[in-house]
Design an enzyme around this catalytic site. Structure first.
Site, PDB file in Angstrom:
ATOM      1  N   TRP B  51      44.339  47.889  52.334  1.00 43.89           N
ATOM      2  CA  TRP B  51      44.432  47.949  50.876  1.00 43.89           C
ATOM      3  C   TRP B  51      43.905  46.688  50.219  1.00 43.89           C
ATOM      4  O   TRP B  51      44.133  45.586  50.697  1.00 43.89           O
ATOM      5  CB  TRP B  51      45.905  48.122  50.475  1.00 43.89           C
ATOM      6  CG  TRP B  51      46.125  48.008  48.999  1.00 43.89           C
ATOM      7  CD1 TRP B  51      46.602  46.929  48.319  1.00 43.89           C
ATOM      8  CD2 TRP B  51      45.857  49.012  48.023  1.00 43.89           C
ATOM      9  NE1 TRP B  51      46.656  47.191  46.980  1.00 43.89           N
ATOM     10  CE2 TRP B  51      46.205  48.469  46.764  1.00 43.89           C
ATOM     11  CE3 TRP B  51      45.367  50.311  48.081  1.00 43.89           C
ATOM     12  CZ2 TRP B  51      46.076  49.180  45.575  1.00 43.89           C
ATOM     13  CZ3 TRP B  51      45.228  51.032  46.906  1.00 43.89           C
ATOM     14  CH2 TRP B  51      45.587  50.468  45.668  1.00 43.89           C
ATOM     15  N   ASP B  54      43.562  43.469  42.915  1.00 41.04           N
ATOM     16  CA  ASP B  54      42.925  42.422  42.102  1.00 41.04           C
ATOM     17  C   ASP B  54      42.121  41.392  42.891  1.00 41.04           C
ATOM     18  O   ASP B  54      42.606  40.868  43.892  1.00 41.04           O
ATOM     19  CB  ASP B  54      43.968  41.600  41.358  1.00 41.04           C
ATOM     20  CG  ASP B  54      44.890  42.411  40.483  1.00 41.04           C
ATOM     21  OD1 ASP B  54      44.581  43.574  40.215  1.00 41.04           O
ATOM     22  OD2 ASP B  54      45.930  41.846  40.098  1.00 41.04           O
ATOM     23  N   SER B 115      48.500  37.786  42.272  1.00 40.05           N
ATOM     24  CA  SER B 115      47.183  37.238  41.912  1.00 40.05           C
ATOM     25  C   SER B 115      47.237  35.813  41.390  1.00 40.05           C
ATOM     26  O   SER B 115      48.262  35.334  40.915  1.00 40.05           O
ATOM     27  CB  SER B 115      46.518  38.128  40.872  1.00 40.05           C
ATOM     28  OG  SER B 115      46.124  39.320  41.486  1.00 40.05           O
TER      29      SER B 115
END
Lengths: 594, 594
Positions: B51, B54, B115
Site C-alpha cells: 500500500w 500520500d 505524512s
C-alpha cells in the site's frame, strides 16, 4: 374531450391577457398532466412546452393565495434559442403548476429578456400603481435586457402578474457593458430601501445597488472574488434566514446569506450554486469567513432563487432552482419540454456539528410539498398518497427483505418518496474495504423488463453514491451525462454505537432529490428511464451476512395526482384536466367572473 | 535469472541499510518493471508492493544527482493498514523509480508515522551533522507520529536518505490534540528561518510555525477557513513560484502559493487540492483574494507536495500528487500494489486571460519526463520513444482519418502521449446542440477484443469530457468509480476564426494525465482495462460532415522503457532488470564500493 374543456377554459382566461401576455392557446394548461410524457415530473414546475432555464421573478400573491413563477423561456423551441422571454406558471400549492406561456416577450427576436426578479411593491414606492391595485398584487419586475449590451429594465403588472406594462424610462441601470445581469431585488427593512444584487459576470463581482423607488439606483458596494469563480458568476441572491438553533452558535437568531451561481466551471461539472454566510447592513455584505459552501452536491441544481413576499414574519423562505445541467440540458430526451425546476424548498440555517472541534452554520433545505397556507385546505390538494410501506427497527443484512412492491409493480404514477434513518453499528475503516448497502428505485416493467437507479451508502468512507445509470440510449451514448457520483456526508449525529444518518428521497419520474440529515445536505439529479418506464417501487439490499447497519425507520410512499386515482373510467389525463379546471375556477374567481 | 541478479544487487545495497531501513529483500528493485502487471504504470512512482498513499519527504540529492521520494506505506498489505510507515523510492530521472521498502518504521504497529516532509539542512542548523556529511545530503525529516494523539517528530539521515536516526528529544511539536498533522517545512530566505505548515485538520486551519534550528518551533499564525472545507484539511504546502509573464499582471516576478488538500468532501467527489495565491512575509500568508482555485480537475489527484532543494535559482519547482481517490483507492484491481503517484510536474504561475475583463494568475503544471539535469545525459535515460505519428493542418470532419496504429496495434508498452492544437472554425452555441469530437485511446487486442477510453471536446459548451468507462468488472460493479467527467476549459487564446485549445495527454497503462493549454488546467484520472489489455494507439473522430475544427497539429508517440525495445532475446523484464542494475551501480558508486 380534454381539448374541449381546455378550449373553454382558455377562452375564459384569455380575456385577461394583455399585450405582453402569452398567446391564448398556450395559457392555463396544467403542464404536469398536459401530455403523456413518462419522463415529465408530475410534482415539479415544468414548462407546458418548449425551453425553460433560470427561474425568475418568483412571488406570492397573498390576495389570491397563488404562487407565481416566471422563467427563461422559449415556447417554440425545446432548446435554448432566441428570443428568450419570461414564461409564466402559477400554483395553488407549490406542487401542481399551471402554464400560461410567455409573460414578458421582447419586441424583436434579436433581444433577450434575461433573468431577473419580481418584488411586491406594497407601498407603491415606484408610483406605478393606484388604489385600484391591491397592495398584495403591486408587482414590479426587473429583468436584464440583452442586446449588444446588458441593461436592467422594469415592468409592472396591475392584474396580479398576468398582464405587464414596460416602464417608459427604461433602462433603469445602464453601465455600458455586455456583462451585467440577473438582478435580484429584496426589501431591506432596516434601511427602508430596495436592494438589488446584480452579477458583473466576468469580473466575478456581485454588485449591490440601492433604491428608494425601484427606478433610481445607486451602486453602493461589490462582493467579489469569493468562492469558486468558474467561467462567470450569475443569479445572485441575498436572504436573511432564521437560525434554527442559535444557542449552539453565537446566539444570533438570524444571519444573512449571499447566494452566487457560477457556470460553467464547477468542479462538480457544469454549473454550481454556492453560498456565503455573514452580515448585511443595507449596503455591504460581510462574510463571516472565506469558506466556500456548496448549496447542492448533485449535477442538476442551478440558478437558485427565492419567492418574494413569502416570508411575512418568520414564515418560510421558499426557493427553487433549475434542475438540469448546461452540459446536457439542451439534449436530454424530453420531447415536449426542457427542463424542470427542483421541488420548492424551505431555506433556514442550522448550527451543525462537523467534528468535536468544529460547528458550522449550514444552509438547511426542506422540501415543501404543500405550503403552510394550503396544507390545511384539503380541497386544494391536487395529489394523494396511494400506498405506504414501512419497516422499523431491524438490522440490515443479506437476509433482510425491504421491498415496497407498490401496486404489485404496475400502474405506477412514477412519484415516490422514502425516508430512512439508520445507525452504523460496527466500526468500519478503510482497512476493511468498503461496507455498502444500496437503496434501489425500480421501474415498472415495459416489454417485460424493468430498469432502476440506486443510492448506495458506504459506511467505511461515509460516502453516498448516486448511480443513475439506466438503459436509456441517451444516457448510454452521451459522454456528458456522468452517471455515478459519490459524496461524503457528515453524519446527522451519534448514537451509543456509532454515527447515524437520515435520508429523505423524493423521486418524480425523471428526478431524484436527496435530503440528508433533515436537509443539511442535498443532491439533486435527473435520470431518464427507457421505453416509457417510470419509478415504481423501492428495495433496500445489503450483501453482508454480518450487519453493520441498524435501521431505525424505513418508510416509503407512492403518490399520484388526485386524478390518477382510478375511481372512474376517465383516463388519468382527462381526470386531471377536470381537476385543473375546477382548481383554476376556485383560485381565480374574480377572473372567471370578468 | 532476474531473481539472481537482484539478489546480488540487493546484498550489496543491504549493507548500507540501518535499523530504520527496509528489510533487505525489499530494496533496490525497479518497481515499474518488477512484475508483469499490465495495470501498473511504467513511467510513474509506484511502490514495489503493498500500500502507498500520500507522498512525503520529496527531496533531491545534488551530490548523487538522485531524486528521493518517501510516502505513506505498508509493504505487507495492499490496503491502508497499520502500521503505516514511510516507504522509500529513488529515481535518477523522475521517470524510473527504484523501490527500497520502508525507510521510517514505527517501533510498534499501533503507531503510525503519518505524512511529513524532508529538508536539506545544508548549514547544519539542526546540529545533527558534522563535516563528514556532505551539505547536499544533510536531510532532516519531520513526520506526524500518530498514537492517541498527533505530534510532530524529527529523524535525520547521514547517508543520503537510506538509514535514519530519530531525534532523542522527540516530539518537537506537541499541542495535545489528535488532529494536527502533515508538516511541510520550507526554508524562508528573507527571514533566514525554517517555516513549517501544519494542518489543524478539523479546525480548518493551516498553522504556520517558524524555527531557527528545526528543533525549537514557534507558532506564528494561522491561515484558516479559506476555500472548500470538506471533512478536514490535510497536506499543506507553500511555494514561492515564478510568474512566467509578469508584465501581463502586476509586474511581480514571483508570488507565494499556499496549497491545501481536503478529504473527503470535495465537490468532485472524494479528495481535492486547492491553492491560494498571495504574499508571505515569513510569518503570515496573505491571499490576494478569496477565490477558491482548484489544482487538478480529475478524480485522481490528492496530497500534492514538492521536492525540497530542487530549485537552486529559478530552476524547476517540482512536485507530484497521489493519483487515486480515497473513494476507491483500497479496492482498485491492482494485485501487487496500490497506488501510483502522478507524473512529476514543474509548477509555475502564468497570467491567463479568462475573458476580456479578467486576467487571473494561474498555477501552471508541466510534466517533467526527465529533469533538466539528466535530460542531456543519454546514458541515464531509461526509456525510449518507439514510434511517432503526426498529422498537421487539416479540417476535422467525418472523413478525416487520424489513427496512430502504433505497432499494428500489437506489442504495446501501454505508454503513449499525444499533443493536439486546434482552432474552432465555426461558431457553435447551445442552440445548435452539442458539437463534439473524440480522441479515443484504444487498447491492444486480448481474446480478440480491444477496449478503450476517450476524451471528448464539445465546442458548444467548451467542455472536455473524460470517459474512462471500460469493460473491467471492477469498474462496472463499483458505484464509487464514477466514469464520465466533464469540465469547462478556458481556451488557450483566440485565432482569427475563433478560440483555440491545446491538449497534451500522457497515457501510462492505467493513468491518463491531461494538460490543457500548456498546463493551465490539468485532469488526472486512473482507469482499468480488462483482461491484461494496455493502451496501444489513438484515433480521433468527428461525426459531422461539416468541420467546425481545424487541427493545427496532432502528434502522438509511443514509448517504452529502454529494455522494452526488442533488440535481443531477453524478455522485456529481464532486460529492464539488467538496466536497473547498471543504473544503480552508476548512481551509487560510493555505496557499491563500501
Amino acid at each position: 374531450m380534454v381539448q374541449l374543456q381546455f378550449t373553454l377554459l382558455l377562452s375564459i382566461l384569455s380575456s385577461f391577457t394583455g399585450l405582453a401576455a402569452a398567446k391564448a392557446g398556450d395559457i392555463g394548461t396544467a403542464s404536469n398532466v398536459q401530455d403523456n410524457d413518462k419522463l415529465r415530473p408530475q410534482f415539479h414546475l415544468t414548462p407546458g412546452k418548449g425551453w425553460m432555464n433560470d427561474p425568475d421573478g418568483l412571488w406570492y400573491d397573498r390576495k389570491e393565495k397563488l404562487w407565481h413563477a416566471y422563467y427563461q423561456h422559449n415556447p417554440d423551441h425545446n432548446i435554448w434559442n432566441s428570443p428568450i422571454s419570461w414564461g409564466h406558471s402559477v400554483s395553488p400549492d407549490l406542487v401542481s403548476w399551471y402554464y400560461y406561456g410567455n409573460a414578458l416577450t421582447p419586441e424583436d427576436s434579436s433581444i433577450g429578456f434575461f433573468s431577473g426578479s419580481i418584488v411586491v411593491d406594497r407601498n407603491n414606492t415606484s408610483g406605478f400603481f393606484d388604489d385600484s391595485v391591491d397592495p398584495d398584487q403591486r408587482v414590479v419586475a426587473m429583468y436584464t435586457k440583452n442586446t449588444d449590451k446588458e441593461t436592467q429594465e422594469l415592468a409592472y403588472s396591475k392584474d396580479g402578474g398576468f398582464e405587464w406594462e414596460y416602464y417608459s424610462q427604461n433602462p433603469v441601470i445602464n453601465i455600458n457593458t455586455a456583462q451585467q445581469r440577473d438582478p435580484k431585488i429584496i426589501w431591506h427593512e432596516d434601511s427602508q430601501k430596495w436592494v438589488a444584487l446584480i452579477a458583473r459576470t466576468q469580473k466575478f463581482a456581485i454588485q449591490i445597488w440601492t433604491s428608494k423607488d425601484l427606478k433610481n439606483w445607486e451602486h453602493v458596494s461589490d462582493f467579489e472574488k469569493e468562492g469558486i469563480l468558474g467561467f462567470q458568476y450569475e443569479m445572485p441572491g441575498l436572504l436573511k434566514l432564521p437560525v434554527e438553533n442559535p444557542s449552539k452558535g453565537d446566539g444570533k437568531t438570524h444571519k444573512w446569506v449571499m447566494f452566487v451561481a457560477l457556470h460553467p466551471g464547477s468542479p462538480i461539472g457544469g454549473p454550481l450554486n454556492q453560498y456565503f454566510i455573514g452580515d448585511f447592513d443595507g449596503e455591504t455584505f460581510t462574510p463571516d469567513d472565506h469558506a466556500t459552501r456548496i448549496q447542492d452536491y448533485g449535477r442538476d441544481y442551478y440558478s437558485f432563487t427565492t419567492f418574494d413576499s413569502a416570508n411575512p414574519a418568520d414564515g418560510p423562505n421558499l426557493g427553487l432552482a433549475w434542475a438540469t445541467n448546461w452540459q446536457y440540458a439542451t439534449i436530454v430526451p424530453t420531447e415536449n419540454y426542457r427542463s424542470s425546476m427542483t421541488q420548492v424548498r424551505n431555506y433556514t440555517l442550522r448550527n451543525v456539528d462537523y467534528n468535536p472541534e468544529y460547528t458550522d452554520l449550514t444552509l438547511i433545505q426542506t422540501p415543501v410539498l404543500e405550503t403552510y397556507e394550503t396544507k390545511q385546505n384539503e380541497s386544494l390538494k391536487t395529489w394523494t398518497q396511494t400506498q405506504e410501506y414501512s419497516k422499523n427497527n431491524f438490522d440490515l443484512d443479506s437476509s433482510s427483505t425491504v421491498n415496497t412492491n407498490f401496486n404489485g409493480h404496475n400502474n405506477a404514477s412514477g412519484v415516490l418518496d422514502f425516508n430512512m434513518t439508520f445507525v452504523i453499528t460496527s466500526g468500519k475503516g478503510w482497512s476493511d474495504g468498503l461496507s455498502p448497502f444500496t437503496i434501489t428505485i425500480n421501474s415498472d416493467q415495459v416489454n417485460g423488463k424493468s430498469d432502476n437507479i440506486s443510492v448506495t451508502f458506504d459506511a467505511s468512507g461515509q460516502t453516498w453514491v448516486v448511480d443513475r445509470t439506466t438503459t436509456h440510449a441517451f444516457q448510454r451514448n452521451q459522454h456528458e451525462f456522468g452517471e455515478r457520483m459519490g459524496q461524503y456526508v457528515n453524519p446527522r449525529g451519534y448514537r451509543d454505537t456509532g454515527a447515524y444518518y437520515s435520508v429523505y428521497g423524493f423521486v418524480d419520474r425523471s428526478m431524484l432529490e436527496l435530503y440528508f440529515n433533515d436537509g443539511e445536505m442535498t443532491m439533486t439529479n435527473t435520470f431518464f428511464l427507457a421505453d416509457g418506464r417510470v419509478p415504481a417501487d423501492i428495495t433496500v439490499n445489503c450483501g453482508f451476512d454480518d450487519s453493520f447497519i441498524h435501521v431505525e425507520e424505513f418508510k416509503a410512499k407512492a403518490y399520484a395526482l388526485k386524478s390518477n386515482v382510478n375511481v372512474d373510467n376517465r383516463n388519468p389525463f382527462e381526470k386531471a384536466a377536470d381537476d385543473v379546471k375546477e382548481l383554476i375556477e376556485k383560485l381565480l374567481p374574480s377572473k372567471s367572473n370578468n
